[in-house]
Motif scaffolding. Structure first.
Motif, short mmCIF file in Angstrom:
data_model
loop_
_atom_site.label_atom_id
_atom_site.label_comp_id
_atom_site.label_asym_id
_atom_site.label_seq_id
_atom_site.Cartn_x
_atom_site.Cartn_y
_atom_site.Cartn_z
N ASP A 1 0.83 -1.21 0.00
CA ASP A 1 0.00 0.00 0.00
C ASP A 1 0.86 1.26 0.00
O ASP A 1 0.58 2.22 -0.73
N LEU A 2 1.92 1.27 0.80
CA LEU A 2 2.83 2.42 0.82
C LEU A 2 3.49 2.62 -0.54
O LEU A 2 3.58 3.75 -1.04
N LEU A 3 3.93 1.55 -1.17
CA LEU A 3 4.56 1.66 -2.48
C LEU A 3 3.56 2.14 -3.53
O LEU A 3 3.91 2.94 -4.41
N ASN A 4 2.33 1.68 -3.44
CA ASN A 4 1.30 2.11 -4.39
C ASN A 4 1.03 3.60 -4.26
O ASN A 4 0.84 4.31 -5.26
N ARG A 5 1.03 4.11 -3.03
CA ARG A 5 0.73 5.53 -2.80
C ARG A 5 1.88 6.44 -3.21
O ARG A 5 1.66 7.62 -3.49
N THR A 6 3.09 5.92 -3.25
CA THR A 6 4.25 6.77 -3.54
C THR A 6 4.77 6.63 -4.96
O THR A 6 5.67 7.38 -5.38
N TRP A 7 4.27 5.67 -5.72
CA TRP A 7 4.74 5.46 -7.09
C TRP A 7 4.04 6.40 -8.05
O TRP A 7 2.81 6.52 -8.03
N SER A 8 4.81 7.05 -8.89
CA SER A 8 4.22 7.98 -9.87
C SER A 8 3.28 7.27 -10.82
O SER A 8 2.37 7.89 -11.39
N ARG A 9 3.44 5.98 -11.01
CA ARG A 9 2.58 5.19 -11.89
C ARG A 9 1.44 4.50 -11.12
O ARG A 9 0.66 3.76 -11.71
N GLY A 10 1.36 4.72 -9.81
CA GLY A 10 0.43 3.98 -8.99
C GLY A 10 -0.79 4.77 -8.54
O GLY A 10 -1.24 5.69 -9.20
N GLY A 11 -1.31 4.35 -7.38
CA GLY A 11 -2.46 5.03 -6.80
C GLY A 11 -3.79 4.42 -7.17
O GLY A 11 -4.82 5.08 -7.08
N ASN A 12 -3.81 3.16 -7.60
CA ASN A 12 -5.06 2.52 -7.97
C ASN A 12 -5.02 1.04 -7.57
O ASN A 12 -3.99 0.50 -7.20
N GLU A 13 -6.19 0.41 -7.65
CA GLU A 13 -6.34 -0.98 -7.20
C GLU A 13 -5.47 -1.94 -8.00
O GLU A 13 -4.86 -2.86 -7.45
N GLN A 14 -5.41 -1.73 -9.32
CA GLN A 14 -4.62 -2.64 -10.15
C GLN A 14 -3.13 -2.56 -9.80
O GLN A 14 -2.43 -3.57 -9.74
N CYS A 15 -2.66 -1.35 -9.57
CA CYS A 15 -1.24 -1.18 -9.23
C CYS A 15 -0.93 -1.79 -7.87
O CYS A 15 0.13 -2.40 -7.68
N LEU A 16 -1.84 -1.63 -6.92
CA LEU A 16 -1.64 -2.22 -5.59
C LEU A 16 -1.47 -3.73 -5.70
O LEU A 16 -0.55 -4.31 -5.11
N ARG A 17 -2.33 -4.36 -6.46
CA ARG A 17 -2.26 -5.81 -6.63
C ARG A 17 -0.97 -6.21 -7.36
O ARG A 17 -0.33 -7.21 -7.03
N TYR A 18 -0.60 -5.42 -8.36
CA TYR A 18 0.62 -5.68 -9.13
C TYR A 18 1.86 -5.60 -8.25
O TYR A 18 2.72 -6.49 -8.27
N ILE A 19 1.95 -4.55 -7.45
CA ILE A 19 3.11 -4.38 -6.57
C ILE A 19 3.21 -5.53 -5.58
O ILE A 19 4.29 -6.07 -5.33
N ALA A 20 2.06 -5.91 -5.00
CA ALA A 20 2.07 -7.04 -4.06
C ALA A 20 2.58 -8.30 -4.74
O ALA A 20 3.34 -9.09 -4.13
N ASN A 21 2.21 -8.50 -5.98
CA ASN A 21 2.66 -9.67 -6.73
C ASN A 21 4.17 -9.60 -7.00
O ASN A 21 4.88 -10.60 -6.88
N LEU A 22 4.66 -8.42 -7.36
CA LEU A 22 6.10 -8.26 -7.59
C LEU A 22 6.89 -8.56 -6.33
O LEU A 22 7.93 -9.24 -6.37
N ILE A 23 6.43 -8.03 -5.20
CA ILE A 23 7.12 -8.26 -3.93
C ILE A 23 7.16 -9.76 -3.61
O ILE A 23 8.16 -10.28 -3.11
N SER A 24 6.06 -10.47 -3.93
CA SER A 24 5.99 -11.90 -3.65
C SER A 24 6.92 -12.71 -4.54
O SER A 24 7.45 -13.75 -4.12
N CYS A 25 7.11 -12.24 -5.77
CA CYS A 25 7.80 -13.05 -6.79
C CYS A 25 9.28 -12.74 -6.97
O CYS A 25 10.06 -13.64 -7.33
N PHE A 26 9.68 -11.48 -6.75
CA PHE A 26 11.00 -11.05 -7.18
C PHE A 26 11.78 -10.33 -6.07
O PHE A 26 11.19 -9.86 -5.10
N PRO A 27 13.11 -10.20 -6.25
CA PRO A 27 13.93 -9.57 -5.21
C PRO A 27 13.56 -8.10 -4.97
O PRO A 27 13.19 -7.37 -5.89
N SER A 28 13.68 -7.70 -3.72
CA SER A 28 13.48 -6.30 -3.33
C SER A 28 14.46 -5.98 -2.21
O SER A 28 15.00 -6.88 -1.57
#
Length: 288
Positions: free
Chosen positions: A163-190
């Motif tokens: 949620d924090l990443l979705n709110r601070t990303w210039s490309r974010g701020g919506n439901e689809q981006c929130l779900r996408y970011i959560a998926n990236l965090i689950s799948c790939f290095p951070s």
């Protein structure tokens, strides 16, 4: 059209793409992820094999999709012959033209060819273009001296941080981006730096194309060296797993460009292009 499913052929394709750096980097990153467990449920489409002239990576047909999610509905493109790419676009069932999606790549003709085909199908095309960069291990190792007292501490992100990443990303701020970011965090290095309360204050994540993205430091924590620490740590983590250390940066992002120069990143001769394509029927529902 040929969907490449054979594991041996996919490894051969990975090696072949490496000889076409830097233009093939986005497809290469996606293919690497496919060959290492395929956590994002991608597949490869080519015009022919083994003498291919165009490659597209896309979401598997059986994967669950949201027609408004242009983040997840992503295609990466590399071609040796732009006409072969155009023919692939025009073939039935290569692209799902009924959803909002994006196409990305590092070749100059990508926009004009994609737009021409999209216009014939009455889709709107929105282009963003930015500098493409590749990091190296030339710069000094990450300076962890600022973390000697704990907190702050260097760690990785969790889905709870999406949620924090979705709110601070210039490309974010919506439901689809929130779900996408959560998926990236689950799948790939951070990588992230957390404060005394355990909240992320600086971070970077990796996307479905093995690209470092959404590098961000909260305003009140800037000028402490966190951004450089996070970027170098994530780059080395990717390198240790055999992935390219690649990223993109907007032309007007002066602070990030300065950081990349400081850590001796290579600004590539090709540019990064992302096209968001929207069917007319969905134009009133999509969020950018």
């Amino acid at each position: 059209m040929l969907v490449l499913n054979c594991a041996t052929k996919l490894l051969t394709l990975e090696k072949a793409l490496k000889s076409h750096f830097p233009e093939s980097l986005k497809v290469y990153g996606a293919v690497m992820n496919i060959n290492r467990g395929n956590p994002f449920q991608k597949e490869v489409v080519l015009d022919s094999w083994p003498d291919f002239k165009a490659v597209i990576t896309r979401r598997q047909k059986e994967a669950e999709t949201d027609n408004l999610d242009h983040y997840t509905n992503g295609y990466a493109v590399f071609y040796k012959d732009v006409r072969a790419y155009q023919r692939l676009l025009e073939e039935h069932d290569v692209i799902n033209w009924d959803q909002v999606f994006h196409i990305q790549g590092l070749q100059s003709e990508l926009y004009d060819v994609s737009k021409a085909v999209a216009n014939s199908k009455q889709l709107d095309v929105k282009l963003t273009s930015s500098k493409a960069v590749r990091l190296s291990l030339v710069s000094a190792p990450p300076d962890t001296s600022l973390l000697r007292s704990s907190p702050p501490r260097l760690t990785y992100l969790s889905v709870a941080d999406a949620d924090l990443l979705n709110r601070t990303w210039s490309r974010g701020g919506n439901e689809q981006c929130l779900r996408y970011i959560a998926n990236l965090i689950s799948c790939f290095p951070s990588v992230c730096v957390r404060d005394e309360e355990g909240s992320p204050v600086s971070w970077s994540i990796t996307d479905q194309f093995a690209t470092m993205c959404h590098g961000y430091t909260l305003p009140e924590h800037r000028r402490k060296g966190y951004s450089q620490l996070v970027a170098l740590t994530l780059a080395r983590k990717l390198h240790s797993r055999g992935f390219p250390m690649q990223g993109n940066v907007r032309d007007d992002n002066v602070a990030s460009i300065s950081l990349l120069k400081t850590i001796k990143a290579e600004f590539l001769p090709c540019r990064f292009h992302r096209l968001i394509l929207t069917p007319a029927a969905l134009s009133s529902q999509v969020h950018f």
